[in-house]
Design a protein around this motif. Structure first.
Motif, short mmCIF file in Angstrom:
data_model
loop_
_atom_site.label_atom_id
_atom_site.label_comp_id
_atom_site.label_asym_id
_atom_site.label_seq_id
_atom_site.Cartn_x
_atom_site.Cartn_y
_atom_site.Cartn_z
N VAL A 162 -14.55 -1.79 3.77
CA VAL A 162 -15.98 -1.89 3.47
C VAL A 162 -16.26 -3.20 2.71
CG1 VAL A 162 -17.89 -0.85 2.18
CG2 VAL A 162 -16.28 0.60 3.43
N GLU A 163 -15.41 -3.49 1.76
CA GLU A 163 -15.61 -4.69 0.94
C GLU A 163 -15.52 -5.96 1.80
OE1 GLU A 163 -13.19 -6.58 -2.67
OE2 GLU A 163 -13.31 -4.38 -2.72
N THR A 164 -14.51 -5.99 2.68
CA THR A 164 -14.34 -7.17 3.55
C THR A 164 -15.57 -7.36 4.43
OG1 THR A 164 -11.96 -6.83 3.57
CG2 THR A 164 -12.85 -8.18 5.35
N LEU A 165 -16.02 -6.25 5.03
CA LEU A 165 -17.16 -6.35 5.95
C LEU A 165 -18.43 -6.77 5.20
CD1 LEU A 165 -17.81 -5.85 8.96
CD2 LEU A 165 -18.56 -3.55 8.32
N ALA A 166 -18.63 -6.22 4.02
CA ALA A 166 -19.83 -6.55 3.24
C ALA A 166 -19.84 -8.05 2.93
CB ALA A 166 -19.87 -5.73 1.95
N MET A 180 0.85 -1.19 0.00
CA MET A 180 0.00 0.00 0.00
C MET A 180 0.89 1.25 0.00
SD MET A 180 -2.50 1.51 2.85
CE MET A 180 -3.32 0.08 3.50
N ALA A 181 0.55 2.25 -0.82
CA ALA A 181 1.34 3.48 -0.85
C ALA A 181 1.23 4.17 0.51
CB ALA A 181 0.79 4.38 -1.94
N ILE A 182 2.28 4.90 0.85
CA ILE A 182 2.23 5.67 2.10
C ILE A 182 1.57 6.99 1.75
CG2 ILE A 182 3.62 6.71 3.93
CD1 ILE A 182 5.72 4.53 3.37
N ALA A 183 0.36 7.17 2.23
CA ALA A 183 -0.43 8.32 1.77
C ALA A 183 -1.52 8.68 2.76
CB ALA A 183 -1.06 7.98 0.42
N THR A 184 -1.91 9.96 2.72
CA THR A 184 -3.08 10.42 3.44
C THR A 184 -4.24 10.44 2.46
OG1 THR A 184 -1.75 11.86 4.85
CG2 THR A 184 -4.10 12.37 4.68
N THR A 185 -5.23 9.56 2.69
CA THR A 185 -6.43 9.52 1.85
C THR A 185 -7.63 9.70 2.77
OG1 THR A 185 -5.36 8.05 0.27
CG2 THR A 185 -7.76 8.11 0.22
N ASN A 186 -8.38 10.75 2.58
CA ASN A 186 -9.49 11.04 3.48
C ASN A 186 -10.59 9.97 3.34
OD1 ASN A 186 -11.63 12.04 4.89
ND2 ASN A 186 -11.55 14.10 4.00
N PRO A 187 -10.84 9.18 4.38
CA PRO A 187 -11.84 8.10 4.26
C PRO A 187 -13.27 8.62 4.10
CG PRO A 187 -10.47 7.81 6.21
CD PRO A 187 -10.22 9.19 5.71
N ALA A 188 -13.49 9.91 4.41
CA ALA A 188 -14.84 10.45 4.26
C ALA A 188 -15.14 10.87 2.83
CB ALA A 188 -15.01 11.65 5.20
N THR A 189 -14.07 11.01 2.01
CA THR A 189 -14.29 11.45 0.63
C THR A 189 -13.61 10.55 -0.39
OG1 THR A 189 -12.30 12.81 0.69
CG2 THR A 189 -14.38 13.87 1.36
N GLY A 190 -12.61 9.82 0.03
CA GLY A 190 -11.83 9.00 -0.90
C GLY A 190 -10.71 9.77 -1.57
N ARG A 236 -16.59 -17.15 13.35
CA ARG A 236 -15.14 -17.42 13.38
C ARG A 236 -14.27 -16.16 13.28
NH1 ARG A 236 -13.87 -19.00 8.94
NH2 ARG A 236 -15.83 -19.30 7.87
N GLU A 237 -14.83 -15.10 12.65
CA GLU A 237 -13.95 -13.98 12.28
C GLU A 237 -14.23 -12.72 13.09
OE1 GLU A 237 -14.43 -13.45 8.06
OE2 GLU A 237 -13.97 -15.56 7.65
N GLU A 238 -13.25 -11.84 13.10
CA GLU A 238 -13.45 -10.52 13.70
C GLU A 238 -14.15 -9.63 12.67
OE1 GLU A 238 -9.80 -8.35 14.60
OE2 GLU A 238 -10.91 -7.08 16.01
N PHE A 239 -15.23 -8.95 13.07
CA PHE A 239 -15.91 -8.00 12.18
C PHE A 239 -15.46 -6.59 12.56
CE2 PHE A 239 -19.88 -10.20 10.23
CZ PHE A 239 -19.17 -11.39 10.06
N PHE A 240 -14.66 -5.96 11.69
CA PHE A 240 -14.08 -4.66 12.02
C PHE A 240 -14.94 -3.55 11.40
CE2 PHE A 240 -10.02 -2.30 13.04
CZ PHE A 240 -9.93 -2.78 14.33
N GLY A 241 -16.12 -3.37 11.94
CA GLY A 241 -17.05 -2.38 11.43
C GLY A 241 -18.37 -2.50 12.17
N PRO A 263 -22.99 -1.58 2.32
CA PRO A 263 -22.28 -0.29 2.20
C PRO A 263 -23.30 0.81 1.91
CG PRO A 263 -21.23 -1.99 0.85
CD PRO A 263 -22.52 -2.57 1.34
N ILE A 264 -22.98 2.03 2.31
CA ILE A 264 -23.89 3.15 2.05
C ILE A 264 -23.46 3.83 0.75
CG2 ILE A 264 -24.79 5.32 2.96
CD1 ILE A 264 -24.23 4.25 5.77
N ASP A 265 -24.44 4.13 -0.07
CA ASP A 265 -24.15 4.70 -1.38
C ASP A 265 -23.92 6.21 -1.26
OD1 ASP A 265 -23.85 5.06 -4.02
OD2 ASP A 265 -25.99 4.97 -4.53
N ARG A 266 -22.71 6.57 -0.93
CA ARG A 266 -22.29 7.98 -0.85
C ARG A 266 -20.77 7.99 -0.93
NH1 ARG A 266 -23.27 10.41 5.03
NH2 ARG A 266 -21.48 11.68 4.46
#
Ligand SMILES: O=CCCCC(=O)O
Length: 456
Positions: A312-316, A1-11, A359-364, A335-338
């Motif tokens: 989001v994809e993992t949790l879905a 994964m690139a080392i980066a600041t990506t705002n999770p509220a906007t992408g 069996r799994e941890e749900f991180f969401g 997932p919420i469509d926004r």
């Protein structure tokens, strides 16, 4: 994964950073060694003064530091401010207590002319591999006791929180810790093993996922270096008929949704006695549906985005596979469509054995609800997990309280209170949740040479 600041509220990606080269890593490790030789000779009083200054800086700059965390990983601004305040508390607590925790420990060998004791000496540079979810606190949870004990730190932070990682180094340097006592290494996870292999690095601590823990723990083992692993959890939240149901539901939601529902110690599995299960679930669903979802910078947001599109994809997939296996979806599930990484607050009941919910941890923001026949059944369900981090039980019955304390297989069990960490109390898990303990007296003793001294 690139080392980066990506705002999770906007992408939106706001900043990217170059990874350190091999030579740059080498120079930073060399600097850590030089700094260690100086730092270990400083007195507890000097280290404590610097720790208190770090607390002052954290308190004075809370707003800016908190904004950085919200921007990089999406937690609500209010919770980011609380996290920075908790780091300041950690600095002050270890400034106050470390010397007493590491004082020479005398031993009675039946010979009064001999002076026999254990002395706790620092080990040297410790690599800390840390996650993004509490981007300040998880680092300070390690750094406060480690630096107070005379060690120096090398931080490999998660790749999505580089600005927080650099801010932590900056705070500790401005607090007076010498150059090299605490350094951030902007590197990807591909570099971790070679850093652990480096003879100059004496120990490693990791907070993160179970697979990452297995890899880092194995590498530390190959190198005969001590390690502390704080991994995932799927904490049980047991509710018995004597509990105050309204209080239990309020705490269930507060614990599940803490940190946008992305903490290792969120309550994740709700195990409810059959006499109150339906009412508990009805109220839980109503409360989850009432949460305000929005921009984490807004004061009135209860639930912000998850950290990344992958999360989001993992949790879905975990939710849809659990439903496909036979669980009942009571609310949410998608997932919420926004723009941004949002997921609906979700409640599932009737979790089938062997499904991801089991069996799994749900991180969401997903609450998994089981119905238990009695206390025995609740304990059986709680222990039917590969994880063993924390957990809580809600009951006014003292005999039941003692049973949960004794029989629930976790590193931490809280009665009528949900699991939380604080500097005064040890923190850590068993089973696949990891090994070793942080905080309280365990923090400073995690990375020391407990040297036996016998002066005849
Ligand atoms: O993911 C683990 C979070 C634990 C944070 C804490 O120490 O409270």
């Amino acid at each position: 994964m690139a080392i980066a600041t990506t705002n999770p509220a906007t992408g939106e990606t706001l900043r990217t950073f170059d990874e350190l080269t091999g030579d740059e890593i080498d120079r930073k490790i060399a600097r850590a060694v030089t700094a260690f030789h100086e730092h270990r000779r400083t007195s507890f009083a000097e280290r404590a003064e610097r720790m208190r200054r770090a607390a002052d800086i954290l308190e004075a700059e809370t707003d800016d530091l908190a904004r950085l965390a919200t921007l990089e990983m999406g937690k609500t601004l209010a919770s980011a401010k609380a996290e920075v305040a908790k780091c300041a508390k950690g600095c002050r607590w270890y400034a106050e207590h470390t010397e007493a925790l590491l004082v020479d420990q005398p031993h009675d060998v039946g010979d009064t002319s001999a002076n026999v004791f254990t002395r706790y000496e620092p080990l040297g540079p410790v690599l800390a591999v840390m996650p993004w979810n509490f981007p300040y606190w998880q680092v300070f949870r390690f750094a406060c006791p480690a630096l107070m004990a005379g060690n120096v730190g090398l931080l490999k932070h998660a790749s999505n929180v580089p600005q927080v990682a650099l801010a932590i180094e900056d705070v500790l340097r401005r607090a007076g810790f010498a150059e090299g006592v605490f350094q951030t290494l902007l590197v990807g996870s591909g570099k971790i093993e070679s850093i652990i292999d480096d003879d100059r690095v004496r120990a490693v601590t990791l907070t993160g996922s179970e697979p990452a823990g297995r890899q880092v723990g194995a590498r530390a083992g190959q190198n005969v270096k001590p390690s502390v692993l704080e991994l995932g959890g799927s904490d049980a939240f047991i509710v018995m008929p004597s509990a105050d149901l309204a209080e239990a539901v309020d705490n269930a939601v507060a614990s599940r949704m803490l940190n946008n529902a992305q903490s290792c110690i969120n309550a994740k599995r709700f195990i409810v006695h059959e006499r109150v299960a339906e009412e508990f679930t009805r109220r839980l669903v109503a409360k989850m549906e009432g949460l305000r979802i929005g921009d984490p910078m807004d004061d009135d947001t209860d639930l912000g985005p998850l950290s990344s599109p992958d999360a989001v994809e993992t949790l879905a997939k975990q939710v849809s596979d659990t439903v496909a296996a036979g669980a009942r979806l009571r609310t949410g599930g998608h997932p919420i469509d926004r723009p941004g990484n949002y997921f609906e607050p979700t409640v599932l009941t009737g979790i089938p054995d062997g499904s991801p919910g089991h069996r799994e941890e749900f991180f969401g923001p997903v609450a998994l609800v089981w119905t238990a026949r009695d206390a025995d059944d609740a304990i059986r369900i709680a222990n039917d997990s590969s994880f063993g981090l924390g957990g809580s039980a809600w009951t006014r019955d003292e005999a039941e309280q003692q049973r949960f304390v004794t029989e629930v297989e976790t590193g931490m069990i809280y009665i009528n209170k949900f699991t939380e960490s604080t500097p005064e109390v040890p923190f850590g898990g068993i089973k696949n949740s990891g090994y070793g303990r942080e905080l309280a007296g365990f923090g400073p003793r995690a990375f020391v040479n407990a040297k036996t001294v016998w002066i005849a």
